[in-house]
Design a protein around this motif. Structure first.
Motif, mmCIF file in Angstrom:
data_model
loop_
_atom_site.group_PDB
_atom_site.id
_atom_site.type_symbol
_atom_site.label_atom_id
_atom_site.label_comp_id
_atom_site.label_asym_id
_atom_site.label_seq_id
_atom_site.Cartn_x
_atom_site.Cartn_y
_atom_site.Cartn_z
ATOM 1 N N GLY A 249 44.333 34.669 18.370
ATOM 2 C CA GLY A 249 43.155 35.032 17.494
ATOM 3 C C GLY A 249 43.850 34.932 16.064
ATOM 4 O O GLY A 249 45.421 35.569 16.257
ATOM 5 N N SER A 250 43.114 35.226 14.961
ATOM 6 C CA SER A 250 43.873 34.959 13.898
ATOM 7 C C SER A 250 44.751 37.038 13.946
ATOM 8 O O SER A 250 45.640 36.716 13.526
ATOM 9 C CB SER A 250 42.419 34.787 13.017
ATOM 10 O OG SER A 250 41.616 34.043 12.814
ATOM 11 N N ASP B 56 41.999 32.935 10.164
ATOM 12 C CA ASP B 56 40.883 32.367 9.433
ATOM 13 C C ASP B 56 41.219 33.114 7.956
ATOM 14 O O ASP B 56 39.282 32.741 7.534
ATOM 15 C CB ASP B 56 39.049 33.078 10.309
ATOM 16 C CG ASP B 56 38.976 31.494 11.396
ATOM 17 O OD1 ASP B 56 40.196 30.660 11.971
ATOM 18 O OD2 ASP B 56 39.084 32.189 12.309
ATOM 19 N N ASP C 24 31.572 37.546 19.858
ATOM 20 C CA ASP C 24 33.552 38.206 19.325
ATOM 21 C C ASP C 24 33.554 38.941 17.484
ATOM 22 O O ASP C 24 33.242 38.112 17.550
ATOM 23 C CB ASP C 24 34.402 37.542 20.201
ATOM 24 C CG ASP C 24 33.408 35.791 19.995
ATOM 25 O OD1 ASP C 24 32.782 35.407 19.294
ATOM 26 O OD2 ASP C 24 34.512 34.295 19.653
ATOM 27 N N ASP C 25 34.403 39.208 17.471
ATOM 28 C CA ASP C 25 34.924 38.829 15.953
ATOM 29 C C ASP C 25 35.745 38.102 15.627
ATOM 30 O O ASP C 25 36.492 37.679 16.313
ATOM 31 C CB ASP C 25 35.946 40.075 16.523
ATOM 32 C CG ASP C 25 36.309 40.496 14.385
ATOM 33 O OD1 ASP C 25 36.289 39.484 13.408
ATOM 34 O OD2 ASP C 25 36.778 41.715 14.555
ATOM 35 N N SER C 26 35.006 37.104 14.503
ATOM 36 C CA SER C 26 35.470 35.682 14.545
ATOM 37 C C SER C 26 35.714 35.574 13.007
ATOM 38 O O SER C 26 34.696 35.809 12.166
ATOM 39 C CB SER C 26 34.407 34.526 15.438
ATOM 40 O OG SER C 26 33.280 34.899 14.874
ATOM 41 N N GLU D 56 32.348 40.763 12.346
ATOM 42 C CA GLU D 56 31.449 41.341 13.932
ATOM 43 C C GLU D 56 30.275 41.575 13.280
ATOM 44 O O GLU D 56 29.950 41.430 11.701
ATOM 45 C CB GLU D 56 31.882 42.898 14.195
ATOM 46 C CG GLU D 56 33.676 42.940 15.152
ATOM 47 C CD GLU D 56 33.367 43.964 15.326
ATOM 48 O OE1 GLU D 56 32.545 45.144 14.961
ATOM 49 O OE2 GLU D 56 33.827 43.956 16.927
#
Lengths: 330, 355, 369
Positions: free
Chosen positions: C86-87, C105, C193-195, C220
């Motif tokens: 994840g970032s 990201d 998901d947080d992306s 989010e």
């Protein structure tokens, strides 16, 4: 303190049974001491591990609990954590409602109804289910279960959505994909099923033959025999099994994260797209992108989950302690 | 079902009324047929609704019939049997559906390459999971080596040494609490611990094993404790009466008697952790190369391998999905193997009882 | 049954017993390949030796996998690890010196990227944000009988916000003359998901349809309602298995699903590599940054396909350990090369960087010490 405690309880039987020579006496005592030392040491080690986990949880939670709401990645802590806490309990409760009767039924079927040869194979297959990785449960939930349950959900919403009390649970609009908390709870139920079944089955099989035969000899039907001999004998075991299953249901992460369509809400609706997420599921979803205090905040929700588990276990202990525990060793 | 009916009790002879042997099956067919007919009239006949309503109709009709002919006790007995059998069939559905899906999709890549290649320098098709299989065996093996002795001896302490002591009460309570540690929290715990000791961002197989141990220990304790508790006290007393010391009694009498149950419990707890994804994701990490050293560098494990193959596929996706399913199937096969070995042990070494 | 199972297990155990992977050569190099000691140089094509590891964005995991495979083939003495944690995890690990480069990201914010912030870098060195991965985000939908759909930003925002709830809404119909839209509920699927994908998608909506999408861009989901699913694959699965569904996902993962064209005033663009690269190419750099710190200020409304995700590699301007600098430079140099970008396009379906931006990135990489 703890060792003297244990010493007191065990030294008595040894004293009464010992009237051998001093040499054999001391050697025996040495063996016993070592064995007991290892045993109590292991027990203490577990407490140490748990203390370490608790310290870790509390230590890393404090920054998030004490910080100002503006500094936190996800805003004020309690309003953030509350929906997840609710979702955790709600999903686990639903899962247990489905799983416990079915699991006990299967355990009884295998132990007392199915022909022996068949029963062994069946037990084996159910055990296998425990081995399926949670990712696969997740995939099965999304690709197979959710689309299949959707027509039923539509039917439930159409027929019960408007009724006074049932409406709380079955109100629409029904999720377009079927990935609701009901589906997630069903997946959880399937996941905990093998755990509860396997332990209950072993316990049922250990019912003293004499009790069963005495019951049957008095003219009891098979079901009456089960109610008189098997179930009372197995109750503490069933409760233990359920606790283990509940532990998994409360803490399951990946399957929930994949199956559930979450939102930050608190309600009992079973069929809509907005479902309360669980704590563990939320950690899995948010952790990869969390940074700074956000990480502490997520770990603090983990602490909340820990406390929920603690409370559930205390309640179960309290309920059980009101019944006399059966033990061959007492 | 006919087997159980025929093996019924001698009390049959004492009962006046008795339904013919195949009444239940006939009733089931009739009930489903009636339901299908009635539902079709209302235009609501689907396979699911016919089965559900038909089963309910069958239960009600059987209860009424049996109650009238055989008496209320027999009717209840029948009801219990049908409900229990019904639960079993209900549970078979997800089981069969899950296993079938995994087998059908997993077989595609169950080839020699899958078991001899890692993912190093593999783009798109081909490649294998040998690195992940080794990782899973190593990580789970270490977790087992840590958890089983600790769990076993703790259970012995609880049952044999201090049934009512304060330490025992504390251990019992906190073991229950431990079952509730969410798997991801166990993973974060191990990750933080190792970051603390070995520097931030460290991944290793051993960290994964620690995380799995935290999850595995309570399961071992709980199931072994349950099994030890069921060993009849008479056996212990007989052993003491012969002058056998307590520790030998435990090692030679109590443990062998409970062996089958203990092995089931241990296999179950291994099965419980071997498929865990979340804790291994943060601790053991992922790599595409084979790494058999659990103390350094990321180590691929099957659940994590499956997870990443499915979650972040390349283009085209199909070879990635095929590898994911093959990995899941491999995991199930490994547990089947463990289960078989466990049963073999239980069967070979357990004392022969009345059953 | 039991015997057969044991036999099957025995067979697989025998296959595994050697503890080596057939594609990793002899066991000894396989061991060194995992990074412990790469000193026994076996006549590699290049003389680079060692291990570097990166961590971060899962969006570019398949691109990284492709790059690593190609790079390791060309440099057998080097092992590159990339963990798609994840970032956020990647940026944390970069600052804590847990990795040698990060993938994210989003670029570091200016106040995060101060000299000496990361112990990985030399004392007075900042980190460089290097755009290396551009992927268009496709709007995917599953609607029986409809294969093509045109949407403008306002309508798209309305659908995902929950204002437009029916497929035959007049606003949709106006953009799609001649398409027969059913009277069916829209199920809009977003990421649970947080992306970075969500952040870029909402940033697009916020910039191009501010009257409808009044919340700022966020990783989010900030609106209530709608369906949520985990990860790109989760959204794709939900859209595929549902009815009347619409969602957003990396264009390379859209698979068989129908993809909507986005635009306005009759100009609609699909999520093709060219149109996405075009939109990135015309966007200016963020102000106030070092000349080699290449954070792009995406111009969402520009000509081309504006819903793009730009992912960055983070590297130090000057590493504390020069050996690491050499490896990171070599690896990122390949990644940003024309060859590297084309390899990723083939293996991961990303959009190659446009020539002008690529030159800037290469120049920045070249200056890494």
């Amino acid at each position: 303190m703890s060792t003297t405690d244990a010493e007191a309880t065990t030294s008595q039987p040894n004293d009464t049974t010992d009237d051998l020579t001093s040499l054999r006496h001391s050697r025996r005592r040495f063996g016993d001491k070592v064995f007991k030392g290892i045993s109590s040491g292991s027990g203490t080690l577990i407490l140490v591990i748990l203390a370490a986990v608790a310290t870790f949880l509390v230590g890393l939670s404090i920054p998030a609990l004490t910080a100002d709401a503006e500094d936190l990645q996800y805003g004020e802590f309690w309003s953030y954590a509350l929906p997840f806490a609710f979702g955790t309990v709600w999903a686990a409760t639903l899962a247990m409602v489905f799983a416990v009767p079915v699991a006990i039924g299967i355990a009884l079927f295998i132990s007392h109804y199915a022909p022996r040869r068949l029963a062994q194979g069946l037990g084996y297959i159910i055990d296998l289910l425990a081995a399926v990785p949670s990712v696969v449960f997740g995939l099965w939930g999304i690709n197979t279960l959710a689309p299949m349950m959707r027509p039923l959900y539509v039917w439930l919403a159409d027929n019960f959505g408007e009724l006074p009390v049932l409406g709380w649970f079955f109100t629409g609009p029904v999720s377009g994909t079927g990935r609701t908390i009901l589906t997630a709870a069903l997946v959880l139920a399937v996941m905990v099923l093998p755990i509860i079944t396997a332990i209950s089955r072993e316990v049922f099989l250990q019912t003293p033959r004499l009790h069963e035969e005495a019951s049957l000899a008095l003219g009891a039907t098979r079901w009456e025999m089960i109610r008189q001999a098997v179930l009372p004998f197995g109750t503490p075991g069933i409760v233990s099994a359920c606790m283990l299953g509940l532990g998994r249901a409360l803490g399951e992460t990946m399957a929930i994260a994949m199956v559930l369509s979450p939102a930050a809400v608190i309600h009992f609706e079973l069929l809509t797209s907005s479902n309360p997420n669980t704590i563990a599921g939320n950690i899995a979803l948010a952790f990869p992108e969390a940074f700074g205090l956000g990480i502490n905040q997520l770990i603090a929700t983990g602490l909340v989950l820990f406390i929920i588990t603690l409370a559930v276990n205390m309640t179960a202990r309290w309920v059980l302690s009101r019944r006399k525990e059966f033990s061959g060793a007492n | 079902m006919s087997v159980t009916t025929s093996s019924s009790l001698p009390s049959e002879a004492l009962t006046a009324g008795q339904l013919p042997k195949h009444t239940a099956i006939a009733m089931l067919v009739v009930a489903v047929a009636i339901t299908a007919g009635v539902l079709a009239l209302f235009g609501a006949a689907g396979p699911a609704s016919v089965i559900v309503v038909g089963a309910l109709l069958f239960l009600v009709a059987m209860f009424a019939l049996s109650g009238a002919v055989e008496g209320i006790r027999k009717a209840k007995d029948r009801m219990a049997r049908y409900v229990v059998t019904g639960f079993f069939i209900i549970a078979l559905f997800p089981l069969v559906s899950l296993i079938w899906q995994t087998i059908a999709k997993g077989l595609e890549r169950m080839d020699a390459q899958f078991f001899s290649y890692s993912m190093r320098n593999v783009i798109g098709e081909g490649g294998g999971a040998v690195h992940a299989i080794w990782g899973t065996l190593i990580v789970t093996g270490i977790a087992g080596l840590i958890s089983v002795p600790i769990g076993l001896f703790t259970a012995i302490y609880l049952v044999e040494y201090s049934g009512r002591g304060r330490l025992a009460a504390a251990i019992r309570f906190f073991v229950d609490v431990m079952t509730g540690i969410p798997s991801i929290v166990a993973g974060l715990f191990a990750y933080t611990l190792f970051s603390f000791v070995f520097g931030p961002g460290t991944n290793s197989g051993f960290a994964g094993a620690i995380a799995l141990s935290v999850l595995m220990i309570p399961t071992v304790v709980r199931s072994v404790e349950e099994m030890l508790r069921l060993v009849p006290n008479e056996l212990r007393e007989a052993s003491y009466a012969l002058g056998v010391p307590k520790w030998r009694t435990i090692a030679k009498v109590v443990l062998p008697t409970a062996l089958a149950g203990i092995v089931t419990g241990v296999v179950l707890s291994v099965a419980r952790v071997i498929g865990e994804t979340a804790p291994l994701l943060v601790t053991a990490g992922i790599t595409s190369s084979l790494n058999v050293n659990p103390f350094a560098d990321p180590m691929a494990t099957l659940p994590v391998f499956v997870y990443y193959q499915y979650i972040t596929p390349g283009v085209p996706q199909d070879p990635f999905y095929a590898r994911a399913w093959a990995g899941a199937l491999t995991l199930i096969l490994i547990v089947m193997g463990l289960n078989a070995i466990g049963r073999l042990i239980a069967w070979k070494f357990a004392p022969k009882t009345g059953r | 049954m039991k015997i057969r199972l044991t036999a099957a297990l025995g067979l697989s155990a025998a296959l595994l017993l050697s503890a080596c992977a057939a594609n990793e050569g002899t066991p000894a190099p396989a061991d060194s390949a995992t990074g412990s000691a790469a000193t026994d140089g076996s006549a590699p094509a290049s003389d680079l030796q060692g291990t570097i590891s990166g961590k971060g964005s899962s969006a570019m995991n398949s691109a990284q996998t492709t790059w690593i495979a190609k790079f390791q083939e060309a440099n057998p003495g080097v092992t590159v690890n990339y963990a798609p944690d994840g970032s956020g995890a990647g940026r944390e690990a970069f600052m804590g010196a847990g990795v040698d480069f990060a993938g994210s990201d989003r670029a570091f914010k200016l106040d995060e990227n101060v000299a000496g912030a990361s112990s990985l870098c030399a004392d007075d060195s900042i980190a460089y944000d290097l755009p290396i991965y551009v992927s268009p985000i496709a709007v995917i939908f599953n609607l029986e009988g409809v294969d093509e759909l045109n949407l403008d930003p306002d309508t798209l925002a309305g659908i995902f916000k929950g204002d437009i709830t029916k497929w035959n809404d007049p606003k949709i119909a106006a953009l799609n003359e001649g398409v027969e839209l059913p009277d069916m509920d829209i199920t809009a699927v977003h990421r649970s998901d947080d992306s970075g994908t969500t952040e870029n998608f909402t940033d697009y909506l916020n910039k191009t349809a501010p009257s409808v999408w009044d919340n700022e861009a966020d990783g989010e989901w900030t609106y209530e309602g709608g369906e949520a699913a985990k990860g790109t694959s989760g959204v794709v699965a939900a859209v595929t298995n549902g009815t009347g569904t619409i969602g957003y996902a990396d264009a390379s993962q859209a698979g068989e699903l129908s993809v909507a064209k986005i635009g306005k005033d009759g100009n609609f663009f699909g999520p093709t590599a060219e149109d996405a690269a075009k939109a990135v190419d015309v966007s200016p750099m963020e102000d106030g940054r070092d000349a080699n710190d290449l954070a792009i200020n995406l111009d969402r409304g520009a000509e081309g396909y504006g819903i793009v995700l730009v992912a960055y590699a983070m590297a130090c301007a000057e590493y504390a350990d020069p050996a690491k600098a050499e490896l990171v430079k070599a690896y990122l140099g390949y990644v940003a090369s024309e060859q590297g970008q084309n390899d990723a396009a083939e293996g991961a379906g990303s959009a190659p960087l446009a020539e002008g931006l690529r030159e800037k990135v290469l120049a920045a990489i070249d200056s890494i010490k």
